[in-house]
Every structure is written in structure tokens, then in C-alpha cells.
Design a protein around this motif. Structure first.
Motif, PDB file in Angstrom:
ATOM      1  N   LYS A  58     -63.410 -11.317  -8.919  1.00 20.29           N
ATOM      2  CA  LYS A  58     -64.463 -11.870  -8.074  1.00 20.29           C
ATOM      3  C   LYS A  58     -65.818 -11.578  -8.711  1.00 20.29           C
ATOM      4  N   PRO A  59     -66.114 -12.263  -9.821  1.00 21.64           N
ATOM      5  CA  PRO A  59     -67.337 -11.947 -10.586  1.00 21.64           C
ATOM      6  C   PRO A  59     -68.616 -12.115  -9.780  1.00 21.64           C
ATOM      7  N   GLN A  60     -68.642 -13.017  -8.833  1.00 21.98           N
ATOM      8  CA  GLN A  60     -69.857 -13.210  -8.039  1.00 21.98           C
ATOM      9  C   GLN A  60     -70.186 -11.963  -7.216  1.00 21.98           C
ATOM     10  N   LEU A  61     -69.166 -11.245  -6.789  1.00 21.39           N
ATOM     11  CA  LEU A  61     -69.406 -10.010  -6.044  1.00 21.39           C
ATOM     12  C   LEU A  61     -69.961  -8.928  -6.969  1.00 21.39           C
ATOM     13  N   LEU A  66     -74.909  -5.846  -8.366  1.00 22.78           N
ATOM     14  CA  LEU A  66     -75.965  -5.475  -9.323  1.00 22.78           C
ATOM     15  C   LEU A  66     -77.340  -5.784  -8.751  1.00 22.78           C
ATOM     16  N   GLN A  67     -77.450  -6.908  -8.051  1.00 19.48           N
ATOM     17  CA  GLN A  67     -78.733  -7.275  -7.464  1.00 19.48           C
ATOM     18  C   GLN A  67     -79.109  -6.337  -6.327  1.00 19.48           C
ATOM     19  N   VAL A  68     -78.148  -6.028  -5.466  1.00 20.41           N
ATOM     20  CA  VAL A  68     -78.391  -5.088  -4.355  1.00 20.41           C
ATOM     21  C   VAL A  68     -78.821  -3.730  -4.902  1.00 20.41           C
ATOM     22  N   LEU A  69     -78.119  -3.270  -5.923  1.00 14.61           N
ATOM     23  CA  LEU A  69     -78.424  -1.972  -6.529  1.00 14.61           C
ATOM     24  C   LEU A  69     -79.834  -1.971  -7.118  1.00 14.61           C
ATOM     25  N   ALA A 159     -70.107  -4.667  -2.089  1.00 14.66           N
ATOM     26  CA  ALA A 159     -68.746  -5.206  -2.054  1.00 14.66           C
ATOM     27  C   ALA A 159     -67.831  -4.306  -2.872  1.00 14.66           C
ATOM     28  N   ASP A 160     -66.562  -4.266  -2.495  1.00 11.23           N
ATOM     29  CA  ASP A 160     -65.572  -3.535  -3.265  1.00 11.23           C
ATOM     30  C   ASP A 160     -65.031  -4.491  -4.323  1.00 11.23           C
ATOM     31  N   THR A 161     -65.611  -4.424  -5.510  1.00 11.71           N
ATOM     32  CA  THR A 161     -65.300  -5.394  -6.560  1.00 11.71           C
ATOM     33  C   THR A 161     -63.969  -5.122  -7.248  1.00 11.71           C
ATOM     34  N   LEU A 162     -63.458  -3.920  -7.099  1.00 16.23           N
ATOM     35  CA  LEU A 162     -62.160  -3.559  -7.683  1.00 16.23           C
ATOM     36  C   LEU A 162     -61.367  -2.792  -6.631  1.00 16.23           C
ATOM     37  N   LEU A 242     -78.126   4.732 -16.796  1.00 21.39           N
ATOM     38  CA  LEU A 242     -76.678   4.663 -16.685  1.00 21.39           C
ATOM     39  C   LEU A 242     -76.323   3.183 -16.675  1.00 21.39           C
ATOM     40  N   VAL A 243     -75.507   2.759 -17.635  1.00 17.91           N
ATOM     41  CA  VAL A 243     -75.230   1.332 -17.805  1.00 17.91           C
ATOM     42  C   VAL A 243     -73.784   1.010 -17.439  1.00 17.91           C
ATOM     43  N   ASP A 244     -73.365  -0.222 -17.709  1.00 21.28           N
ATOM     44  CA  ASP A 244     -72.044  -0.718 -17.317  1.00 21.28           C
ATOM     45  C   ASP A 244     -71.838  -0.525 -15.820  1.00 21.28           C
ATOM     46  N   LEU A 245     -72.594  -1.280 -15.047  1.00 25.19           N
ATOM     47  CA  LEU A 245     -72.659  -1.109 -13.596  1.00 25.19           C
ATOM     48  C   LEU A 245     -71.675  -1.992 -12.833  1.00 25.19           C
ATOM     49  N   ASP A 246     -70.735  -2.621 -13.520  1.00 18.27           N
ATOM     50  CA  ASP A 246     -69.817  -3.536 -12.852  1.00 18.27           C
ATOM     51  C   ASP A 246     -68.910  -2.848 -11.838  1.00 18.27           C
TER      52      ASP A 246
END
Length: 387
Positions: A58-61, A66-69, A159-162, A242-246
Motif C-alpha cells: 500500500k505505497p500510498q499509505l 511521510l507527509q504526516v511525520l 497508517a500501519d504500512t506493514l 534518521l532516514v529510510d522512513l517507510d
């Protein structure tokens, strides 16, 4: 996921930057999930990434999180007196860059790939292993800053992306299925992994049971704060991003603390080819926890602090489970360069788990000693900030 030609990458990058502005596109880092490139334009640098939609279904989530953060952290950093934990420090949260028509913050290709561009953190570097306590302490401080900045972000906003990510009992279930379905021939190394897992199945739900009892609260977490996801200033050595925020999602801070400890306190790294030599370094663990608690102790509960040693053990074991399960299933999740690489990675994590177990009492006493020292100065700073 198929490789892209230079012409294809250029067309994708131009969707964000416009025609004729790209000077170069080169691979960046050594991530084992997404494909990442450094894009140089005539004015600045950005990071171009293709989301692995086999992992992030669910890439849109992911993009929404990322935007919310970013909005939450920006609001905290842009207040008049700044943030008390960042006095004299720079801190940058990578942000999504919109497409050149500013219609969205991602670009889709005819092949169905999802690409996004993220701001670049200048004058920074990442490392695969900690050279010593000074670097480890900065790693802890960086994770503490990140947690402090998002500690008041409602988990309902993310959202719980994973789903199931870092829920260790689920990885045990997945392993059992992979073991039954695997067509690979057994060998000494696989038998060693199977035996190791069988002897430690009971530890899998330790953190989840504590969560169900109400001892450990859900918080916003990074999800993957291993050492090479922290960026350090090239001059000062301070943690700056801190990167890789997915993988940002609701979870237990222990997922982050445990991953930070296990990735940093193994001086030989995740790709070590001599797993028997892997050792959990208590000196580095002390430096990480000293740095982390100096920033984060004011919002952590006593129970959360008490479970930190368990987190290091559980998350190391969990990653070993994931590597081994992926190996049994044909290495479809983590990128590999050779057939047995995920098996080798699993052996490293299992050896690290065993090393943590052999030093567990020392680690527990270390946390007990550092926590009271950190909490009172941190709380005083917190009160003086007017919060």
C-alpha cells in the motif's frame, strides 16, 4: 524488480525536476529493499527511490505517513524557541518533493512502479559499523531525538504500512510454513538454524505479551533504525537525520531500541562471513543507551526502560528468523548477491542473539544504572522548556 536504463531513470527524475536540469543519477547506499539513487541537478541534490511494492503493498499509505511525520516534526522545530533537545544541533527530516506539476508527491510508470523524490541531507555520511563509543553515543542521541520529536504524535494519525512488522510471533509462524514448503536441500548450517530457533521459540512473544498486559504502550516508531539509517555530520560527527522512513508506524519503542542495539553492537556487521566471531559489544551498548536515555528518558515509562535488554535479544532473534525464512523461501524479500547470503545473515543474527543472552545480566544492570542518571536531568530540561 527489473533494472532501469539510464534513459528511463532520467525520464523518471525529470518528472520531479523538469527537462534539462539533471546532471547525473548514481546508485546511493546499499539498501536491501528499495532501489535508491542520488540525483544531481544544476541547483541541488535529491534522493530518487523506487518503492518495493512487493514489500509495501500500500505505497500510498507509506507516502501519507511521510507527509504526516514531516508536518508534525516541522511544526515542532519551527516554534519560536526551537526544541530543547536540539540546542546547538542541526536536525533534518527528509521530506517528499512534489512532481514538477505539483499534482502529487510520487511518480508512476507504465510498468506499475512507484517512484518518489526525497530531500537530500547535505554534508552527511552513513556508516555500516560504529568505530567506537563516540559514534555509538551519537547514534543513541539521534534515535532519542527522533523519538522525542514524535512522542506526542497520535498513533491514530499513522497508517500501519506493514501489518505484522516486528510482531515476532508472526515471523515464527511464517518460518514454520517456509520450513515445510522449502525445496532446498538441508545442510549443517540450516540444521544449526533450525535447532537454534527451536530452543528459543518461547522468547518470541515476550514483548507482545507485555503489550497485551498494558505494560508497554503503542507509540510512533521508525521501525528500522539500524546504524546505516542514521546520518552523521561529516565535520562534527553528530547525528543529523534518521532516514529510510517507510517503516514509520505505530509500534513499541523496543522495536527501535532493539534494532539500534543489535545493528551497532555487532562490530563485524550484518554481512560478516565468520558468524562464530560475532559478539555483542557492551561498551558500544553503554554508549548508545547513555545517549538515547539522555534525550528520551523523560517520556519513557519505567516498564519500557525495564524491557530494553529483552528488546535487544528479541529483535536480533527476529531478524535471524526473517533472514532464514526468506532463504528457505527462495530469497524473495531481501536482496541477495549469492544464493546463501540470507542463510549467512541468519547465522550472524543468531550468533548475536546468543552473545546477548550470555551478557544479559550485564546489559540489564547497565540499563538500571543509566536510567536514573538520565531521567532526572532530562526531566529538568523538559520542565525548563515550559512543557
Amino acid at each position: 524488480m527489473a533494472e532501469h536504463s539510464e534513459a528511463q531513470l532520467l525520464a523518471i527524475a525529470e518528472a520531479f525536476h523538469g527537462h534539462g536540469l539533471i546532471e547525473s543519477i548514481k546508485p546511493l547506499g546499499n539498501g536491501i529493499v528499495n532501489d535508491t539513487y542520488l540525483v544531481r541537478t544544476k541547483q541541488h541534490r535529491t534522493v530518487l527511490q523506487r518503492l518495493n511494492t512487493q514489500v509495501f503493498t500500500k505505497p500510498q499509505l507509506v507516502l501519507q505517513n511521510l507527509q504526516v511525520l514531516a508536518d508534525h516534526v516541522d511544526a515542532k522545530l519551527n516554534v519560536a524557541d526551537g526544541h530543547p533537545q536540539l540546542s546547538g544541533r542541526r536536525w533534518q527530516l527528509p521530506r517528499l518533493v512534489p512532481t514538477r506539476d505539483r499534482q502529487q508527491n510520487w511518480h508512476g510508470t507504465a510498468a506499475g512502479d512507484i517512484w518518489r523524490t526525497i530531500t537530500y541531507v547535505p554534508d552527511s555520511e552513513c556508516v555500516e559499523v560504529a568505530e567506537g563509543p563516540a559514534r555509538a553515543r551519537e547514534l543513541g542521541i539521534g534515535l532519542g531525538i527522533f523519538h522525542q520529536l514524535i512522542s506526542d504524535l497520535p498513533v491514530s494519525a499513522l497508517a500501519d504500512t506493514l501489518e505484522g512488522f516486528h510482531i515476532t510471533p508472526r515471523y515464527l509462524e511464517a518460518y514454520r510454513k517456509a520450513l515445510v514448503q522449502s525445496t532446498l536441500q538441508p545442510c549443517d548450517a540450516t540444521e544449526r538454524c533450525i535447532r537454534f530457533i527451536r530452543e528459543r521459540e518461547a522468547v518470541c512473544d515476550l514483548l507482545e505479551r507485555a503489550k497485551e498486559r498494558g505494560e508497554l504502550p503503542l507509540r510512533p516508531v521508525h521501525g528500522d533504525p539500524k546504524i546505516n539509517n542514521m546520518l552523521f555530520d561529516r565535520q562534527s560527527g553528530q547525528a543529523v537525520a534518521l532516514v529510510d522512513l517507510d517503516t514509520v508506524k505505530p509500534g513499541l519503542v523496543h522495536y527501535d531500541i532493539g534494532d539500534c542495539l543489535r545493528s551497532c553492537c555487532n562490530r563485524l556487521g550484518e554481512e560478516c562471513l565468520n558468524p562464530e566471531a560475532v559478539d555483542f559489544d557492551l561498551e558500544l551498548a553503554e554508549a548508545i543507551l547513555e545517549g538515547y536515555l539522555s534525550v528520551a528518558a523523560d517520556f519513557l515509562t519505567e516498564a519500557e526502560i525495564r524491557y530494553i535488554p529483552d528488546a535487544a535479544r528479541v529483535i536480533s532473534f527476529e531478524l535471524g528468523l526473517r533472514f532464514f525464512s526468506d532463504y528457505l523461501g527462495g530469497s524473495t524479500y531481501f536482496k541477495v548477491e549469492r544464493p546463501q547470503q540470507n542463510l549467512e545473515r541468519a547465522l550472524v543474527q543468531f550468533q548475536l542473539t546468543a552473545s546477548i543472552e550470555s551478557k544479559f545480566d550485564q546489559l540489564r544492570k547497565l540499563v538500571e544504572r543509566l536510567a536514573p542518571q538520565a531521567q532526572e536531568p532530562s526531566r529538568q530540561a523538559f520542565r525548563s522548556s515550559g512543557r
